[in-house]
Design a protein around this motif. Structure first.
Motif, short mmCIF file in Angstrom:
data_model
loop_
_atom_site.label_atom_id
_atom_site.label_comp_id
_atom_site.label_asym_id
_atom_site.label_seq_id
_atom_site.Cartn_x
_atom_site.Cartn_y
_atom_site.Cartn_z
N HIS A 27 0.82 -1.20 0.00
CA HIS A 27 0.00 0.00 0.00
C HIS A 27 0.86 1.26 0.00
O HIS A 27 2.08 1.22 0.20
CB HIS A 27 -0.92 0.00 1.22
CG HIS A 27 -0.19 0.00 2.53
ND1 HIS A 27 0.42 1.12 3.06
CD2 HIS A 27 0.05 -1.00 3.43
CE1 HIS A 27 0.99 0.83 4.22
NE2 HIS A 27 0.79 -0.46 4.47
N GLY A 28 0.23 2.40 -0.19
CA GLY A 28 0.92 3.68 -0.20
C GLY A 28 0.98 4.32 1.17
O GLY A 28 0.66 3.69 2.19
N LEU A 73 11.99 0.94 4.47
CA LEU A 73 10.76 0.21 4.17
C LEU A 73 10.97 -0.76 3.02
O LEU A 73 10.42 -1.87 3.02
CB LEU A 73 9.64 1.20 3.84
CG LEU A 73 9.17 2.09 5.00
CD1 LEU A 73 8.18 3.14 4.48
CD2 LEU A 73 8.55 1.27 6.11
N SER A 74 11.78 -0.36 2.04
CA SER A 74 12.06 -1.26 0.92
C SER A 74 12.85 -2.48 1.37
O SER A 74 12.65 -3.59 0.85
CB SER A 74 12.81 -0.51 -0.19
OG SER A 74 14.16 -0.28 0.15
N ASP A 75 13.73 -2.31 2.34
CA ASP A 75 14.48 -3.45 2.87
C ASP A 75 13.56 -4.41 3.61
O ASP A 75 13.75 -5.63 3.58
CB ASP A 75 15.60 -2.97 3.80
CG ASP A 75 16.73 -2.26 3.06
OD1 ASP A 75 16.83 -2.43 1.83
OD2 ASP A 75 17.50 -1.53 3.71
N ALA A 98 4.62 1.79 -4.57
CA ALA A 98 5.35 1.47 -5.79
C ALA A 98 6.81 1.93 -5.69
O ALA A 98 7.72 1.26 -6.16
CB ALA A 98 4.67 2.11 -7.00
N ALA A 99 7.02 3.10 -5.05
CA ALA A 99 8.39 3.57 -4.82
C ALA A 99 9.14 2.60 -3.93
O ALA A 99 10.33 2.32 -4.15
CB ALA A 99 8.37 4.96 -4.20
N LEU A 119 6.34 -6.89 -12.11
CA LEU A 119 5.94 -5.79 -11.25
C LEU A 119 4.65 -5.20 -11.78
O LEU A 119 4.42 -5.19 -13.00
CB LEU A 119 7.00 -4.70 -11.20
CG LEU A 119 8.45 -5.07 -10.89
CD1 LEU A 119 9.33 -3.82 -10.94
CD2 LEU A 119 8.56 -5.78 -9.56
N CYS A 120 3.82 -4.69 -10.88
CA CYS A 120 2.65 -3.91 -11.27
C CYS A 120 2.66 -2.65 -10.41
O CYS A 120 2.48 -2.73 -9.19
CB CYS A 120 1.37 -4.70 -11.06
SG CYS A 120 -0.14 -3.76 -11.42
N LEU A 121 2.89 -1.51 -11.03
CA LEU A 121 3.02 -0.24 -10.31
C LEU A 121 1.85 0.66 -10.67
O LEU A 121 1.62 0.97 -11.85
CB LEU A 121 4.34 0.44 -10.68
CG LEU A 121 5.60 -0.45 -10.53
CD1 LEU A 121 6.85 0.33 -10.93
CD2 LEU A 121 5.73 -0.99 -9.11
#
Length: 288
Positions: A27-28, A73-75, A98-99, A119-121
Motif C-alpha cells: 500500500h501507499g 521500508l524497501s528493505d 510502488a516507490a 511488477l505492477c506499479l
C-alpha cells in the motif's frame, strides 16, 4: 544509507487469500492492506495474494527505534519475500508503495531478481514532485498538532483515516493510535522527494517486466509521470484507465485485475545474464 534497527518481518500484519502464483501487495503512504480487498477478490483464482501492512501502518508494529525512510521500508519488503521464500512473485504497489518496490529491487537486486516474475506499479511515485496538502502538513513543524485536530482528520482521504485509527482490540486502541500516528509522522518527515532523483538514472537497469497502471484523472501523480516512467523502464507496458483517479485498484479493481492477469500471463523473468549484468552496473552498496 546503512541499515539501522532491523525490523522483524515475522511481525508484519499480512492478509493472504486466493490460489495460484504468489503476489505481494504494498500500500501507499498512510494506508493499510485493506486497500487491496477489491483487487484481491478479483485476483483470487489466479494469484495467492499477500497484502501487507508496512511498519507503522494498519496492524503492523510501529517501533519507535525504526527509521521510517523509503529505503528502510524497501528493505523490509525484501526481507519479507526472502523470509516467505517466495518465487516467481509479482510485486504490486500503489503510489509510495510502488516507490518502495522500485527501491527494494535497486537496493536488493541480487536477492530479489531471481525471485521476481513481474511488477505492477499503480500511480507510482518515482520522481521528485510536490507533496499533496495532507503530506505537506504532516511534514511541517505543526504536524504533531495537526494530526490530533478533528478538522485536519476530516480533510484526509478515507484510507488515511483508517490507517490512523487502525483496527485493534479496545484495550489497545489508545496505544495503537499513539504509536501509529508517531510512525506516520516520522515517515512523512523522512520522505525526501528530492532524494528520489539519485535513483532515476538507475531505473533503466530494471529489466523485470513491469505493468504500469494509471488513472487518466490522477491529480496526485499526473499521467505525464506515468508516461515518463514507461520510457525509463525498458520492459514496461502502460495501461491508462479513463474516468479514474489516483487509486485505480480501489476505483475499478476489476479493470486492474484484468490487465494484471493478462500481463502476468505473458511476462517472462529477465534472463540470468541480464541480472548479472545489472548487478555489475548497480550493486546494493551503490544504492545506499
Amino acid at each position: 544509507m546503512k541499515k539501522q534497527a532491523r525490523f522483524d518481518v515475522r511481525r508484519l500484519a499480512v492478509s493472504t487469500s486466493g490460489s495460484g502464483a504468489p503476489a505481494v501487495l504494498v500500500h501507499g503512504f498512510a494506508s493499510t492492506r485493506l486497500v487491496w480487498r477489491g483487487l484481491c477478490r478479483a485476483l483470487r483464482d489466479d494469484f495467492t495474494c499477500h497484502a501487507i501492512d508496512l511498519p507503522g501502518c494498519g496492524e503492523s508494529p510501529a517501533p519507535a527505534h525504526f527509521s521510517y525512510t523509503l529505503e528502510h521500508l524497501s528493505d523490509v519488503l525484501a526481507d519479507f519475500i526472502v523470509m516467505k521464500d517466495l518465487r516467481e512473485v509479482t510485486l504490486v504497489g500503489a503510489s509510495l508503495g510502488a516507490a518502495v518496490i522500485l527501491l527494494a529491487l535497486l537496493r536488493n537486486r541480487d536477492v530479489l531478481a531471481p525471485r521476481l516474475k513481474a511488477l505492477c506499479l499503480i500511480g507510482a511515485v518515482a520522481y521528485p514532485q510536490n507533496f499533496p496538502f495532507a503530506l505537506a502538513a504532516l511534514r511541517s513543524p505543526l504536524g504533531s498538532l495537526a494530526v490530533n485536530l478533528p478538522s485536519f482528520m476530516r480533510v484526509l482521504p478515507p484510507m488515511m483515516v483508517e490507517a490512523f485509527f487502525a483496527v485493534a482490540p479496545p484495550r489497545y486502541a489508545r496505544f495503537r493510535r499513539r504509536n501509529v500516528r508517531a510512525a506516520l509522522l516520522n515517515t512523512a518527515r523522512l520522505i525526501d522527494a528530492n532524494a528520489l532523483a539519485r535513483y532515476v538514472p538507475r531505473l533503466k537497469t530494471i529489466g523485470v517486466p513491469t505493468l504500469l497502471v494509471w488513472g487518466r484523472d490522477d491529480r496526485l501523480v499526473p499521467l505525464r509521470l506515468g508516461r515518463r516512467l514507461h520510457r525509463d523502464l525498458p520492459s514496461s507496458r502502460l495501461v491508462v484507465i479513463d474516468r479514474c483517479g489516483h487509486r485505480p485498484h480501489v476505483e475499478c479493481p476489476d479493470k486492474v485485475a484484468a490487465a494484471l492477469k493478462k500481463f502476468a500471463g505473458a511476462a517472462r523473468p529477465a534472463p540470468p545474464e541480464t541480472a548479472r549484468l545489472s548487478l555489475k552496473v548497480l550493486g546494493r552498496r551503490d544504492c545506499r
